[in-house]
Design a protein around this motif. Structure first.
Motif, PDB file in Angstrom:
ATOM      1  N   LEU A  45      42.145  36.390  41.224  1.00 22.05           N
ATOM      2  CA  LEU A  45      42.344  37.114  42.270  1.00 22.05           C
ATOM      3  C   LEU A  45      42.288  37.840  42.182  1.00 22.05           C
ATOM      4  O   LEU A  45      42.748  38.147  43.439  1.00 22.05           O
ATOM      5  CB  LEU A  45      43.648  36.592  42.164  1.00 22.05           C
ATOM      6  N   VAL A  46      42.248  38.884  41.531  1.00 24.48           N
ATOM      7  CA  VAL A  46      42.145  40.366  42.048  1.00 24.48           C
ATOM      8  C   VAL A  46      40.442  40.515  41.857  1.00 24.48           C
ATOM      9  O   VAL A  46      38.954  40.420  41.499  1.00 24.48           O
ATOM     10  CB  VAL A  46      42.493  40.765  40.728  1.00 24.48           C
ATOM     11  N   TRP A  53      44.249  42.136  46.124  1.00 23.23           N
ATOM     12  CA  TRP A  53      44.159  40.605  46.143  1.00 23.23           C
ATOM     13  C   TRP A  53      43.311  39.656  46.794  1.00 23.23           C
ATOM     14  O   TRP A  53      42.955  39.667  48.076  1.00 23.23           O
ATOM     15  CB  TRP A  53      45.514  40.288  46.127  1.00 23.23           C
ATOM     16  N   TRP A  55      43.285  36.531  47.475  1.00 25.99           N
ATOM     17  CA  TRP A  55      43.961  35.477  49.193  1.00 25.99           C
ATOM     18  C   TRP A  55      44.076  36.047  50.092  1.00 25.99           C
ATOM     19  O   TRP A  55      44.243  36.733  51.039  1.00 25.99           O
ATOM     20  CB  TRP A  55      45.376  34.557  48.523  1.00 25.99           C
ATOM     21  N   ILE A  71      50.269  44.802  42.820  1.00 26.31           N
ATOM     22  CA  ILE A  71      48.893  44.276  42.667  1.00 26.31           C
ATOM     23  C   ILE A  71      48.343  44.852  41.219  1.00 26.31           C
ATOM     24  O   ILE A  71      49.199  46.065  40.518  1.00 26.31           O
ATOM     25  CB  ILE A  71      47.750  45.788  43.244  1.00 26.31           C
TER      26      ILE A  71
END
Length: 291
Positions: A45-46, A53, A55, A71
């Motif tokens: 997700l990073v 992020w 998303w 983060i």
């Protein structure tokens, strides 16, 4: 989970952030529509280039709580660390003992515990005494609560020892005429002060001496447990068989059992133990200090 590489922590199901797991408020469909899978790790997700992020921006409107997620700095090649939060909220290294303490039903600590369980005890006697104190024995008063048998049978129930009253816990230990006589015979071998022949009085005494390690008090604890054990045994013998012993015979069995346990002690030859050993008819060369 403490994030290092982010490769050992599932982004949706594991607990790696105060509001985890994310699946508790982000649906599997929303996860799939964003191009992720339920098996995605935190590292997935990073973004590798800027550490942001991955998303969708729209998620910040749909799930405002995501704004508060810092983060994580990904450290390649370093495994994520598993921690366990104890009952006080402190992070500890994961141990099965911590899991058990967190999951088990906990009650207030009782003061008498060290009078029941101690290194010199006779385990089966201590277990029985624990049942007595917790009122877990199948005595006739408990059968009435379970509505076992007909009303006529319940009315006919009486103590197998004295044939007078229904055998409740408090009756057996030691208000029953028979058990009271036995208790009176065996307690002559110990000094229990003003302890009465009632369970409440005995428990109160047990609480006072629970942490005592003197030879006298250790013997007293063993004697209390042995007496309740053999009284219960005699009650069952008379109830389920034709075996019956009088108070003198039963008290002798209790005394011999306790004496045999004392003879297993490592007791020093100090004069302070002489009277105790003489009372139990044990020679000095058998005596050692209880470990």
């Amino acid at each position: 989970m403490s994030i290092r590489s982010g490769r050992q922590t599932n982004a949706w199901s594991d607990n790696w952030w105060p509001c985890s797991p994310l699946r508790s408020f982000i649906s599997p469909r929303a996860i799939a529509n964003a191009g992720f899978s339920l098996s995605s790790m935190v590292a997935d997700l990073v973004a590798a280039d800027n550490g942001q992020w991955l998303w969708p921006e729209a998620w910040y409107d749909a799930y405002p709580v995501l704004i508060n997620i810092d983060i994580h700095q990904i450290i390649a090649g370093v495994n994520d660390r598993l921690w366990w939060k104890d009952l006080d909220g402190n992070l500890q290294h994961f141990e099965s003992g911590e899991v058990w303490n967190s999951l088990r039903n906990r009650e207030d600590k009782v003061l008498w515990v060290n009078s029941v369980w101690f290194s010199q005890c006779i385990p089966r006697h201590s277990f029985h005494l624990w049942l007595v104190i917790k009122n877990k024995l199948k005595t006739q008063d408990r059968l009435t609560v379970w509505e076992a048998g007909s009303a006529t049978n319940l009315q006919l129930m009486c103590c197998p020892l004295c044939k007078y009253d229904r055998d409740t816990r408090d009756h057996l230990f030691f208000q029953c005429h028979f058990s009271s006589e036995v208790w009176g015979l065996v307690r002559k071998y110990v000094d229990m002060g003003g302890v009465l022949n009632t369970l409440s009085s005995i428990i109160q005494w047990m609480e006072l001496v629970a942490n005592s390690r003197t030879l006298e008090h250790i013997i007293c604890k063993i004697l209390v447990a042995a007496t309740t054990y053999f009284i219960r045994q005699e009650r069952n013998n008379r109830l389920f068989s034709t075996l019956a012993r009088n108070a003198d015979a039963l008290s002798k069995i209790i005394i011999d059992t306790v004496r045999l346990r004392i003879m297993g002690f490592k007791v020093s030859g100090e004069p302070k133990y002489d009277k105790i050993l003489e009372r139990w008819l044990i020679s000095k060369n058998m005596a050692l200090e209880p470990s």
